[in-house]
Structure formats: structure tokens, C-alpha cells
Design an enzyme around this catalytic site. Structure first.
Site, PDB file in Angstrom:
ATOM      1  CG  ASP A 182      11.402 -17.848  12.569  1.00  0.00           C
ATOM      2  OD1 ASP A 182      10.196 -17.349  12.170  1.00  0.00           O
ATOM      3  OD2 ASP A 182      11.627 -16.924  13.825  1.00  0.00           O
ATOM      4  CE1 TYR A 227       2.737  -4.220  10.590  1.00  0.00           C
ATOM      5  CE2 TYR A 227       0.470  -3.412  10.170  1.00  0.00           C
ATOM      6  CZ  TYR A 227       1.647  -4.494  10.391  1.00  0.00           C
ATOM      7  OH  TYR A 227       1.004  -5.595   9.919  1.00  0.00           O
ATOM      8  CB  SER A 268      -1.014  -5.368   6.860  1.00  0.00           C
ATOM      9  OG  SER A 268      -1.778  -4.973   7.905  1.00  0.00           O
ATOM     10  CB  ILE A 281       1.026 -16.605   8.404  1.00  0.00           C
ATOM     11  CG1 ILE A 281      -0.559 -16.056   8.867  1.00  0.00           C
ATOM     12  CG2 ILE A 281       0.879 -16.649   6.843  1.00  0.00           C
ATOM     13  CD1 ILE A 281      -0.755 -14.533   8.557  1.00  0.00           C
ATOM     14  CG  LEU A 295      -8.098 -16.694  15.557  1.00  0.00           C
ATOM     15  CD1 LEU A 295      -9.258 -17.862  15.903  1.00  0.00           C
ATOM     16  CD2 LEU A 295      -8.141 -16.143  17.143  1.00  0.00           C
ATOM     17  CB  THR A 296      -0.964 -16.266  14.747  1.00  0.00           C
ATOM     18  OG1 THR A 296      -0.945 -15.131  15.273  1.00  0.00           O
ATOM     19  CG2 THR A 296      -1.077 -16.449  13.358  1.00  0.00           C
TER      20      THR A 296
END
Length: 255
Positions: A42, A159, A146, A23, A193-194
Site C-alpha cells: 500500500d 477513469y 470496474s 477491498i 461499502l468501503t
């Protein structure tokens, strides 16, 4: 009157964390294509550099910066790097995070780490860039949260609660920063769909997910990037304190 230029980011400077893949990568490329200059951050320096190469091949401006978001020192270095390379920060996309399922009897270190990844890093980096945004008349902070923040499932205590905290940060920071003309929003993705999801999903799990998805497909990273572009663009200038769910209208669970 509608003006397509309001979905452009020309002249804007953005930091995107967790932008080496998935993403975050799609958001970085989309923002650059829309005219923004971007810092691709990153923990994987090689991945960040590859994304920068892709953006430059498309004619965009981008810089790579390795950052471990659980380190306050590295977050501070990221903010300084962005200002040194871009001259300002108009947009922060807090995409990096993590955690995943953990049993209830997890070590406290695992519980704390979920909050370091999903809450503390988001808040601290926002603290670092908000004064720079204010100097330039405002800005936008966007976090990728999320659907787990609103749902319940087994082994999701750390989480889900950390993502719920991040979502509530969005709502409260919107009040704290609104008078500085800084908008704060979040996106709660469904199943995207990563490469990470593709590595664990089975045809059986995908079919089960689709049964609970009115729009009968799973999401693509571009679906989230499109939503991020809207929320960070002038077209959303009166949108703040919101969590936008992008899930094809359903709730997908990886079990």
C-alpha cells in the site's frame, strides 16, 4: 468430484496491492486465512503494517511493503521484496488504482494519471512477476477493474476508459501468458461499502442504488474477497481471460 481443498491457498505466495484498506485489505486477510503467505502492499505504510498485524494475530504469515504503483522503480522493488520474503510469487492481485470523475477539459496530466494508476502499473507489475510464476509452473494474475469499463456516465472519460483498457489487458494477457500456465482474470465490483464509499454516500443515494440492485443490499468487501479467492484458487484452474461482475445483479451509480 467437489473437493473443498480446491478453495484453499496453502503453500501459495501472493502480492496484493492497495491492501491497506477496503477491498484489498479484505482480500489479503481472506487469502491468509485460506493458507497463503501474503505481501500487503500500500502507499500508506502504516495501513499496510496494521493489516499485517491483523493477519499475524489470526495466525497467518504476512509482510508489509510500501509502494507507489505509479513508480516503476517502486514496482520493481515490490516484486524483489516479495521474492526475498516469500521465495516465490504464485498470485498477484492488482487492487490498487484510482482516478475518479474528472471533467472533459481536465489537464492532460490528470488523464495520464488515470492510466498510470489503472493500466500501466497493472501491466508492468505483471511483467515483473510473470517470469517468477513461470519458474514455478504457473500462477494467477487478478486485477480489480470496474463496471465503469462497460458503462457510460458524465465526467468519467479518463477513469472509465482506463478501466476498459485494464479489462482488455486481462483478455489479451490471458492469451500471452496461458502457455506459461498463468491465468489472468478481473473482477468488476459494484458499489462496495468501503470506508471510502461510506464517507460520501447519503441515504438518498443508497436508496437509488438499491432500486437498481436485484439483491437489495450494497456489497461488502468480503463479497469481492470471496470472488477473488475463487478466481485465484485451484477451483478456477480452467478460468482465464474473464471479467467477473460482482454487483448484486445491478448497476449502481454514485449520483
Amino acid at each position: 468430484m467437489f473437493n473443498s481443498d480446491n478453495l484453499r491457498l496453502d503453500g501459495k505466495c501472493a502480492i496484493i496491492t492497495g491492501a491497506g484498506a477496503g477491498i484489498g485489505k479484505e482480500i489479503a486477510i481472506t487469502f491468509a486465512t485460506a493458507g497463503a503467505s501474503v505481501v500487503v502492499s500500500d502507499i500508506n505504510a502504516d495501513a499496510a503494517n496494521h493489516v499485517v498485524d491483523e493477519i499475524q494475530q489470526l495466525g497467518g504469515q504476512a509482510f508489509a511493503c510500501r509502494c507507489d504503483i505509479t513508480s516503476e522503480q517502486e514496482l520493481s522493488a515490490l516484486a524483489d521484496f516479495a521474492i526475498s520474503k516469500l521465495g516465490k510469487v504464485d498470485i498477484l492481485v492488482n487492487n490498487a488504482g484510482g482516478g475518479g470523475p474528472k471533467p472533459f477539459d481536465m489537464p492532460m496530466a490528470d488523464f495520464r494519471r488515470a492510466y498510470e494508476l489503472n493500466v500501466f502499473s497493472f501491466f508492468h507489475l505483471s511483467q515483473l512477476v510473470a517470469p517468477e510464476m513461470e519458474k514455478n509452473g504457473g500462477g494467477v494474475i487478478l486485477t480489480i477493474t470496474s463496471m465503469a469499463a462497460e458503462n457510460k456516465n458524465i465526467n468519467m472519460t479518463s477513469y472509465a476508459s482506463s478501466k476498459a483498457a485494464a479489462s482488455h489487458l486481462v483478455r489479451n494477457m490471458a492469451f500471452d501468458l496461458g502457455e506459461k500456465n498463468i491465468r489472468v482474470n478481473g473482477i468488476a465490483p459494484g458499489a462496495i461499502l468501503t470506508d471510502a464509499l461510506k464517507s460520501v454516500i447519503t441515504p438518498e443515494i443508497e436508496q437509488k442504488m438499491l432500486q437498481h440492485t436485484p439483491i437489495r443490499r450494497l456489497g461488502q468487501p468480503q463479497d469481492i474477497a470471496n470472488a477473488a479467492l475463487f478466481l485465484c484458487s485451484p477451483a478456477a484452474s480452467w478460468v482465464s481471460g474473464q471479467i467477473l461482475t460482482v454487483s448484486g445483479g445491478g448497476v449502481q451509480e454514485l449520483n
